[in-house]
Design a protein around this motif. Structure first.
Motif, PDB file in Angstrom:
ATOM      1  N   THR A 274       9.201  23.287 -10.222  1.00  0.00           N
ATOM      2  CA  THR A 274      10.139  23.768  -9.215  1.00  0.00           C
ATOM      3  C   THR A 274      11.373  22.890  -9.238  1.00  0.00           C
ATOM      4  O   THR A 274      11.266  21.661  -9.169  1.00  0.00           O
ATOM      5  N   HIS A 275      12.538  23.512  -9.340  1.00  0.00           N
ATOM      6  CA  HIS A 275      13.774  22.730  -9.332  1.00  0.00           C
ATOM      7  C   HIS A 275      13.849  21.866  -8.064  1.00  0.00           C
ATOM      8  O   HIS A 275      13.611  22.344  -6.952  1.00  0.00           O
ATOM      9  N   GLY A 276      14.150  20.598  -8.242  1.00  0.00           N
ATOM     10  CA  GLY A 276      14.348  19.703  -7.112  1.00  0.00           C
ATOM     11  C   GLY A 276      13.090  19.122  -6.519  1.00  0.00           C
ATOM     12  O   GLY A 276      13.155  18.328  -5.580  1.00  0.00           O
ATOM     13  N   ASP A 277      11.927  19.489  -7.049  1.00  0.00           N
ATOM     14  CA  ASP A 277      10.659  18.991  -6.519  1.00  0.00           C
ATOM     15  C   ASP A 277       9.979  18.166  -7.607  1.00  0.00           C
ATOM     16  O   ASP A 277       9.365  18.710  -8.532  1.00  0.00           O
ATOM     17  N   LYS A 278      10.071  16.856  -7.499  1.00  0.00           N
ATOM     18  CA  LYS A 278       9.533  15.977  -8.534  1.00  0.00           C
ATOM     19  C   LYS A 278       8.019  15.831  -8.485  1.00  0.00           C
ATOM     20  O   LYS A 278       7.450  15.130  -9.331  1.00  0.00           O
ATOM     21  N   TYR A 281       5.823  19.402 -12.424  1.00  0.00           N
ATOM     22  CA  TYR A 281       6.239  19.014 -13.773  1.00  0.00           C
ATOM     23  C   TYR A 281       5.367  19.748 -14.792  1.00  0.00           C
ATOM     24  O   TYR A 281       4.245  20.177 -14.490  1.00  0.00           O
ATOM     25  N   LYS A 511      19.206  27.916 -13.800  1.00  0.00           N
ATOM     26  CA  LYS A 511      19.451  27.200 -12.542  1.00  0.00           C
ATOM     27  C   LYS A 511      20.275  28.056 -11.584  1.00  0.00           C
ATOM     28  O   LYS A 511      20.086  28.011 -10.376  1.00  0.00           O
ATOM     29  N   ASN A 517      19.511  24.219 -16.981  1.00  0.00           N
ATOM     30  CA  ASN A 517      19.130  22.848 -17.325  1.00  0.00           C
ATOM     31  C   ASN A 517      18.783  22.843 -18.806  1.00  0.00           C
ATOM     32  O   ASN A 517      18.047  23.720 -19.291  1.00  0.00           O
ATOM     33  N   GLU A 535      21.914  18.616 -16.830  1.00  0.00           N
ATOM     34  CA  GLU A 535      21.486  19.423 -15.688  1.00  0.00           C
ATOM     35  C   GLU A 535      22.604  20.343 -15.219  1.00  0.00           C
ATOM     36  O   GLU A 535      23.766  19.942 -15.121  1.00  0.00           O
ATOM     37  N   ASN A 536      22.216  21.586 -14.944  1.00  0.00           N
ATOM     38  CA  ASN A 536      23.112  22.558 -14.310  1.00  0.00           C
ATOM     39  C   ASN A 536      24.427  22.705 -15.077  1.00  0.00           C
ATOM     40  O   ASN A 536      25.511  22.557 -14.520  1.00  0.00           O
ATOM     41  N   TYR A 584      10.621  12.791 -15.281  1.00  0.00           N
ATOM     42  CA  TYR A 584      11.915  12.789 -14.598  1.00  0.00           C
ATOM     43  C   TYR A 584      12.738  11.523 -14.855  1.00  0.00           C
ATOM     44  O   TYR A 584      13.757  11.306 -14.215  1.00  0.00           O
TER      45      TYR A 584
END
Length: 588
Positions: A274-278, A281, A511, A517, A535-536, A584
């Motif tokens: 999920t983008h933004g949720d570390k 993975y 994204k 990404n 990224e992005n 990450y």
């Protein structure tokens, strides 16, 4: 080997068993657990929604439940805004995915689905998928029953091709090792059948089957099914055409003297994040060890039930098997599987993957039959101007005496062709654009998910974007004298991983519209996860990044060194060694 008897787990115990550490059973359940529990073994009120003519869709719970029957509710996002301005409901339609273990289908079955796709779907296409099956896109609610009944009449179904169950079981398509493939395919089919939901809901709703007085039960999946989707493969080294590390459970075939003797069992692979949720993975699978062939179903069930009972039913983003292994520990999970199976894993047998993808063109099998692998860009079979691909496959099916095999890379094999029929089949394939000698290796090793306009999760283009982007990569390769080489390139419209970008040498993950990404550093064997490099970024920026790297690769690479290995060796990115810890970290 251990003589312990399998651990018995009753349905009442199924959601109460707790793993040895990091227990999540006391946390509140996700809403998905509620509607599965209240669904009466996947029935819900689907029948009521089918009879509701005021909407083209299903209500909130039922729109989730139909996934476990093999369908996704979608709409045409290209015209969503236009319909909203007209005060109309979105053009709701369904995608239906067939269950087809190992991807094998008969010519007669193919002709039936070809006719249905033409006559009963909005788009008229057949979409070959990375899960080695086909999808109908653009099915309206009033046609759903006829679709399921058509599949049933030709010996197929769509049960458990989506949702929180074991999905379509993949099997290496390698047509050359015919005897080992036949044995491996047998086990892929047996695994699929063994792990299917046992509820009669599918028969009752879609096939008008009689409602029985005896209650349903789900001895393997439980009344609330699995915490999250579960993917299984059977693979025959040295070809990793199914991407074993993208799956919860993989059986790596071990053969001696042309006979299958057993499997190494790999557990805990998966690519979605999920983008933004570390806390999310991609993860490679762990090799648990070797089992003999007669233990396949026992161990498959043991892995599935362990994940059923130990998986995270509180947070769906952390509910896949890969997260369960990280939370409870690989050795604890493995010991529980052995306890439930009643025997221990043996030491893994040696094997090696040397390539991925499909072997295109004609190949002769050990049984003297021939096999023709056709490249189908993005798996989309449709009649294009001057390239009527869908009609071409139908024409081949009319005369073909063997079988058809959908590959896990969205291509199609015309398998088991007698020598005397080769010329006729090749003539059709060339006439309809299915066999084209000008297609580059780069195009053959590039892949995308469906994304826009039908996938509700799409953040950026993928299938519609890939062909023109590949052309630009081809131009770069040609400029640097690499026209006969390739980079494994994959594009997904969102981070859910359908095109397996997290096992590519160059992976692009959507994204936002026009932005991705960019990941670098996977390898050709499919055994290394790439790392985020930019990224992005928009497409122009991606091309500006790739051009000098491709130039350096052409000049400084070792002999036969793939692009992914090159960027690792030159420290453009660091290799991902343990996703839970270092995925990450910065690129270099």
């Amino acid at each position: 080997m251990s003589n312990n008897k399998p651990r018995t787990v009753t349905l009442t115990q199924a959601v109460n068993l707790t793993p040895p550490q990091n227990d999540v059973s006391d946390l509140p359940l996700s809403d998905s657990e509620r509607f599965k529990r209240e669904s009466n073994y996947l029935r819900g009120t689907i029948v009521d929604d089918l009879n509701n003519g005021l909407t083209g869709g299903f209500n909130s719970d039922n729109s989730q439940l139909i996934r476990l029957h093999g369908m996704y509710q979608q709409d045409d996002r290209d015209i969503r805004k236009e319909r909203l301005e007209q005060k109309l409901e979105p053009l709701i339609n369904m995608m239906l995915r067939c269950r087809l273990p190992g991807g094998i289908i008969t010519p007669k079955q193919w002709l039936t689905i070809d006719k249905f796709a033409t006559e009963a779907t909005r788009y008229g296409s057949i979409r070959l998928t990375t899960r080695q099956t086909f999808q109908f896109h653009g099915l309206f609610k009033h046609s759903l029953k006829s679709a399921h009944q058509l599949l049933h009449n030709i010996g197929l179904d769509s049960i458990a091709t989506a949702g929180d169950v074991n999905r379509n079981v993949l099997c290496t398509s390698n047509p050359i090792e015919s005897k080992v493939h036949q044995q491996a395919y047998y086990w892929a089919s047996k695994i699929s059948e063994h792990l299917l939901p046992k509820t009669r809901a599918y028969i009752e709703i879609w096939l008008d089957g009689e409602k029985l007085a005896t209650p349903d039960s789900e001895p393997i999946l439980s009344s609330t099914y699995l915490p999250r989707k579960f993917k299984t493969t059977v693979v025959i080294p040295p070809v990793n055409d199914v991407d074993v590390h993208a799956n919860d459970l993989s059986f790596v075939a071990i053969a001696e003297k042309g006979e299958l003797i057993g499997f190494n069992v790999l557990v805990g692979g998966g690519l979605a994040m999920t983008h933004g949720d570390k806390t999310t993975y991609p993860r490679k699978a762990d090799d648990f060890g070797f089992i003999p062939v007669e233990k396949v179903l026992t161990f498959a069930e043991a892995v599935v039930t362990t994940q059923r009972d130990w998986g995270n039913r509180h947070n769906r983003k952390n509910a896949k098997t890969k997260y369960t292994l990280e939370r409870v520990g690989v050795e604890n999970f493995k010991k529980e599987v052995e306890l439930r199976a009643g025997s221990a894993f043996m030491t893994s047998k040696p094997y090696k993957f040397t390539q991925r993808g499909d072997q295109f063109g004609w190949y002769k099998g050990i049984d003297d039959n021939w096999h023709l692998t056709l490249f189908i860009e993005n798996g989309r079979l449709l009649d294009y101007p001057n390239k009527p691909l869908k009609t071409g496959v139908a024409e081949i099916a009319k005369i073909h005496q063997g079988d058809l095999r959908i590959t896990a890379n969205q291509n199609l094999i015309i398998a088991n062709v007698p020598a005397e029929q080769k010329e006729a089949i090749e003539k059709i394939a060339r006439e309809y654009g299915l066999l084209d000698d000008t297609v580059t290796l780069q195009r053959k090793y590039s892949m995308a998910c469906v994304s826009y306009p039908t996938c509700p999760l799409a953040m950026a283009e993928a299938e519609r974007f890939l062909p023109s982007f590949v052309t630009k990569i081809e131009q770069m390769l040609s400029q640097h004298h690499l026209s006969d080489d390739y980079i494994i390139l994959r594009v997904t419209g969102c981070p859910n991983g359908c095109a397996r970008a997290m096992l590519a040498e160059v992976g692009m993950v959507g994204k936002a519209p026009g932005r991705y990404n960019l990941y670098l550093g996977g390898n050709r064997e499919g055994t290394r996860i790439p790392r985020l490099y930019k990224e992005n970024v928009n497409v122009e920026e991606i091309l500006l990044v790739l051009e000098p790297l491709i130039k350096d690769w052409s000049v400084h690479r070792h002999q036969d060194e793939g692009f992914g290995d090159f960027v690792i060796r030159h420290e453009i990115v660091k290799p991902v060694l343990n996703s839970a810890i270092d995925f990450y970290q910065v690129a270099n």
